[in-house]
Design a protein around this motif. Structure first.
Motif, PDB file in Angstrom:
ATOM      1  N   ASP A 181       0.836  -1.202   0.000  1.00  0.00           N
ATOM      2  CA  ASP A 181       0.000   0.000   0.000  1.00  0.00           C
ATOM      3  C   ASP A 181       0.875   1.258   0.000  1.00  0.00           C
ATOM      4  OD1 ASP A 181       0.983  -0.141   2.533  1.00  0.00           O
ATOM      5  OD2 ASP A 181      -0.946  -0.071   3.553  1.00  0.00           O
ATOM      6  N   VAL A 182       0.236   2.397  -0.150  1.00  0.00           N
ATOM      7  CA  VAL A 182       0.943   3.677  -0.267  1.00  0.00           C
ATOM      8  C   VAL A 182       1.713   3.991   1.014  1.00  0.00           C
ATOM      9  CG1 VAL A 182       0.614   6.157  -0.604  1.00  0.00           C
ATOM     10  CG2 VAL A 182      -0.690   4.540  -1.963  1.00  0.00           C
ATOM     11  N   GLU A 183       1.137   3.657   2.175  1.00  0.00           N
ATOM     12  CA  GLU A 183       1.817   3.935   3.447  1.00  0.00           C
ATOM     13  C   GLU A 183       3.108   3.134   3.562  1.00  0.00           C
ATOM     14  OE1 GLU A 183      -1.538   3.106   3.388  1.00  0.00           O
ATOM     15  OE2 GLU A 183      -2.170   5.193   3.503  1.00  0.00           O
ATOM     16  N   THR A 184       3.077   1.861   3.139  1.00  0.00           N
ATOM     17  CA  THR A 184       4.274   1.024   3.183  1.00  0.00           C
ATOM     18  C   THR A 184       5.327   1.546   2.215  1.00  0.00           C
ATOM     19  OG1 THR A 184       2.903  -0.877   3.761  1.00  0.00           O
ATOM     20  CG2 THR A 184       5.127  -1.336   2.989  1.00  0.00           C
ATOM     21  N   ALA A 185       4.898   1.977   1.036  1.00  0.00           N
ATOM     22  CA  ALA A 185       5.833   2.537   0.061  1.00  0.00           C
ATOM     23  C   ALA A 185       6.491   3.801   0.616  1.00  0.00           C
ATOM     24  CB  ALA A 185       5.119   2.834  -1.254  1.00  0.00           C
ATOM     25  N   ALA A 186       5.711   4.632   1.313  1.00  0.00           N
ATOM     26  CA  ALA A 186       6.271   5.844   1.918  1.00  0.00           C
ATOM     27  C   ALA A 186       7.280   5.486   2.998  1.00  0.00           C
ATOM     28  CB  ALA A 186       5.148   6.700   2.493  1.00  0.00           C
TER      29      ALA A 186
ATOM     30  N   ILE B   4      15.071   8.134   0.445  1.00  0.00           N
ATOM     31  CA  ILE B   4      14.776   8.569  -0.920  1.00  0.00           C
ATOM     32  C   ILE B   4      13.589   9.513  -0.846  1.00  0.00           C
ATOM     33  CG2 ILE B   4      14.069   7.844  -3.221  1.00  0.00           C
ATOM     34  CD1 ILE B   4      15.321   5.114  -2.587  1.00  0.00           C
ATOM     35  N   LYS B   5      13.753  10.708  -1.381  1.00  0.00           N
ATOM     36  CA  LYS B   5      12.650  11.664  -1.371  1.00  0.00           C
ATOM     37  C   LYS B   5      11.681  11.307  -2.493  1.00  0.00           C
ATOM     38  CE  LYS B   5      11.519  16.531  -1.563  1.00  0.00           C
ATOM     39  NZ  LYS B   5      12.002  17.899  -1.727  1.00  0.00           N
ATOM     40  N   VAL B   6      10.456  11.006  -2.101  1.00  0.00           N
ATOM     41  CA  VAL B   6       9.409  10.663  -3.061  1.00  0.00           C
ATOM     42  C   VAL B   6       8.250  11.615  -2.816  1.00  0.00           C
ATOM     43  CG1 VAL B   6       7.842   8.871  -3.872  1.00  0.00           C
ATOM     44  CG2 VAL B   6      10.124   8.248  -3.068  1.00  0.00           C
TER      45      VAL B   6
ATOM     46  N   ALA C 299       3.697  10.652  -6.304  1.00  0.00           N
ATOM     47  CA  ALA C 299       4.409   9.539  -6.939  1.00  0.00           C
ATOM     48  C   ALA C 299       4.317   8.254  -6.116  1.00  0.00           C
ATOM     49  CB  ALA C 299       5.872   9.910  -7.156  1.00  0.00           C
ATOM     50  N   LEU C 300       3.783   8.333  -4.906  1.00  0.00           N
ATOM     51  CA  LEU C 300       3.714   7.157  -4.037  1.00  0.00           C
ATOM     52  C   LEU C 300       2.840   6.029  -4.591  1.00  0.00           C
ATOM     53  CD1 LEU C 300       3.723   8.726  -0.478  1.00  0.00           C
ATOM     54  CD2 LEU C 300       5.466   7.276  -1.510  1.00  0.00           C
ATOM     55  N   PRO C 301       1.680   6.295  -5.200  1.00  0.00           N
ATOM     56  CA  PRO C 301       0.900   5.166  -5.749  1.00  0.00           C
ATOM     57  C   PRO C 301       1.658   4.389  -6.826  1.00  0.00           C
ATOM     58  CG  PRO C 301      -0.484   7.102  -5.550  1.00  0.00           C
ATOM     59  CD  PRO C 301       0.921   7.545  -5.267  1.00  0.00           C
ATOM     60  N   ALA C 302       2.388   5.088  -7.675  1.00  0.00           N
ATOM     61  CA  ALA C 302       3.165   4.404  -8.715  1.00  0.00           C
ATOM     62  C   ALA C 302       4.294   3.582  -8.087  1.00  0.00           C
ATOM     63  CB  ALA C 302       3.736   5.413  -9.708  1.00  0.00           C
TER      64      ALA C 302
END
Length: 95
Positions: free
Chosen positions: A4-9, A17-19, A23-26
């Motif tokens: 999910d987006v929270e885990t990716a963040a 890494i600055k995201v 861009a988090l959903p991708a």
């Protein structure tokens, strides 16, 4: 497995890494794709297959594990700006 987006963040933060938030959903989808590929690889039967060191079958060159040019201490220490008692001398950095 789905990321999910929270885990990716969180992964981006841990990797420093600055995201951008948009861009988090991708990124989450990319992580999910990677994990899907890993799950696909885990399903491959590799029983009886020898590990490879290269794509072409070849023997690695071996050498004798022996010191061939030791006893170079005077030559090595000749390059040191400060050598004492057979060692490199460095200034004290911790009080």
């Amino acid at each position: 497995m789905s990321i999910d987006v929270e885990t990716a963040a969180r992964v981006a933060k841990l990797a420093r890494i600055k995201v951008e938030p948009d861009a988090l959903p991708a990124l989450a989808q990319e992580f999910t794709n990677i994990l899907g590929f890993i799950e696909q690889l885990n399903g491959v039967d590799v029983e009886g297959i020898e590990p490879m060191t290269s794509v072409t079958p070849q023997k690695l060159k071996r050498r004798v594990d022996a010191v061939t040019d030791g006893d170079q201490q005077p030559k090595v220490l000749a390059n040191a700006p400060d050598a004492r008692e057979g060692f490199f001398a460095v200034p004290k950095v911790v009080e």
